[in-house]
Design an enzyme around this catalytic site. Sequence first.
Site, PDB file in Angstrom:
ATOM      1  CD  GLU A  50      -2.556  -0.730   2.860  1.00 36.99           C
ATOM      2  OE1 GLU A  50      -2.342   0.308   3.523  1.00 36.99           O
ATOM      3  OE2 GLU A  50      -3.249  -1.648   3.269  1.00 36.99           O
ATOM      4  CG  ASP A  61      -2.951   8.061   8.867  1.00 38.31           C
ATOM      5  OD1 ASP A  61      -2.933   6.821   8.953  1.00 38.31           O
ATOM      6  OD2 ASP A  61      -3.149   8.676   7.814  1.00 38.31           O
TER       7      ASP A  61
END
Lengths: 265, 399
Positions: A50, A61
């Site tokens: 990814e 995140d």
Amino acid sequence: MSTALEELFIRTKSENRAALIAYLPAGFPSQRQCIDALKAMIEGGVDAVEIGFPYSDPVMDGPVIQEAAETSLRQGTGAKEVFETVAAISDLVPTVIMTYWNPIERFGVDNFLKTLKSNGGSGVITPDLTIEESTSWLESSAEHNTNRIYVIAPSTSDERLRKVVDKASGFVYAASLMGVTGTRTAVSSSAQSLVTRIRTSTELPVAVGLGVSTPAQAHEVAQYADGVIVGSAFIRLLQESATESEGIAKVKELATNLREALGRP
Amino acid sequence: MATPIESEIIGHFGPYGGRFVPEALIGALDELALAHEVASNDPLFQVELAELHRTYTGRPSILTEAKRFAEHAGGARILLKREDLNHTGSHKINNVLGQALLTKRMGKKRIIAETGAGQHGVASATAAALMGLECVVYMGEEDTKRQSLNVARMKLLGAQVVPVTQGSRTLKDAINEAMRDWVTNVETTHYLLGTVAGPHPFPTMVRDFHRIIGIEARAQTLELVGRLPDAVLACVGGGSNAIGIFHPFIDDKDVRLIGLEAGGCGVASGLHAATITGGSPGVLHGTRSYVLQDENGQTVESHSISAGLDYPGVGPEHAYLHDIGRAEYRAITDDQAMQAFELMCKTEGIIPAIETAHALAGAIHIGKELGPDAVLLINLSGRGDKDVQTAAEYFGIPL
């Protein structure tokens, strides 16, 4: 025609193991070092990559990926560098881009997928694209034959889960817990029950991410999932290493150890 | 509360609005949208909120005619809707009390909020104290320094203030951090968003809680001058005070709606927060609207002398009102805002918030354009106590 990513899951299934999926933001620690690190991780046994599109406002995140994205953005990483990384890695293993929605919209939805495809990428993980906002995305990804990877959360209702996986392809990304990316001391118990719920609605492979960082955790997840996603742990090794070669050696070692842990009885 | 300009797709305003959020938040957003819808149709809720506004906020807020200020604005009649006189000193309390009541209805015990200038943080801390809720306020580290007085106010009110050290360390990063907290603690926590941005239902819900400004002001203007105003003016950062006063006038086609954005050092300089004037359509913080962004879709840092307008996004309904031509948006520079700030202080004895001074600068321009027969209604959204230090520095007054 199936994508490289879809073929990978057919192969790992026949090998009776989970696939190891690694995440790094493009341009981190630098454009060249990112590609070198990914190649080392692939030598260590990573099955698919990814590639993160670093973004200014990464609400999904935790601190590790935020810091890596900031490092990358300071060096001017943009769509060009992301697609360059896809091109450099796609000959080795299947690649997907993981990105927040706005960079796609800015680049142009159709153009983004066309460029992804021409650089050898298989699909895109879109953590903040809801199914309700996916109209143009569904059309373009069908036209370009790219995988649409949606994230499912432990809080997603069964009814909604069916709606989302119905539009997904490649694999379904199961978020192991309610929270942001980052390493955790244990994999949340909600991960297995979420995978079980997803399997009642789809035949697609299911990969588990968020908080998986050690071989022991990867082994545990591999017993019930088709893929194990590791991101922050690799990034942290690169951040903590004193030299470039030390970082490369450490991420390769972690990839090797994770990969060895993915077998099933 | 569907209005004629809202799209049939819930939570959208033409192509704007919607939900661009992690899947983990969808359940909470659905729960909130339902709670808001039920409360909107529940007379008991409406009575409870109206009573709080009467006995706690100090509503209705009054209308003040600014006759001496008007001499500098082409002689037009200038009517000020005095949201600065609300408890906590700005319009923010309208939304905060509404959402705090919803929080209790949803059975949640903890609220989190973001704040830039500190006005929304103070209002949130106030409501939390009043209703016995735990309150955590995220505030960019830069802003905690610029607005240290408001940090102290929040702490006195029992809130925990978390300085955010990521990114540009301002409002947008405080929102990012609040959203991360919410993703993690959504079971127990309500995110009390302070403006008409963010994912559905926030733009609609926050607007509905602020509509009281326009509803009161429309009736007060009719009573005072016997007709509707020619124009309604308000400053626009995220756009909550503006949509609150605009919305009840949307069907009055002859009333111009004018939003004044923060032009900073001038839109051409790139150092500004004029999102509609100088930005482009994009997605930020869960909604599609105008955004200040670069060619890669990265958010560009905004600049304004006013911390409360220093935000690179804007509410999606404003984006739509702009595109369909129902509202106009203009940029006011830092210097123009500070001139209007000084003029309001010295002609009317009212120290406005620097945010609000942008609307007052707009009134000077529009008043001159429309002349002495015009009636302008301006939302005096907040008082300037919090800005005394910034203003003193700007005007060279030693502290």
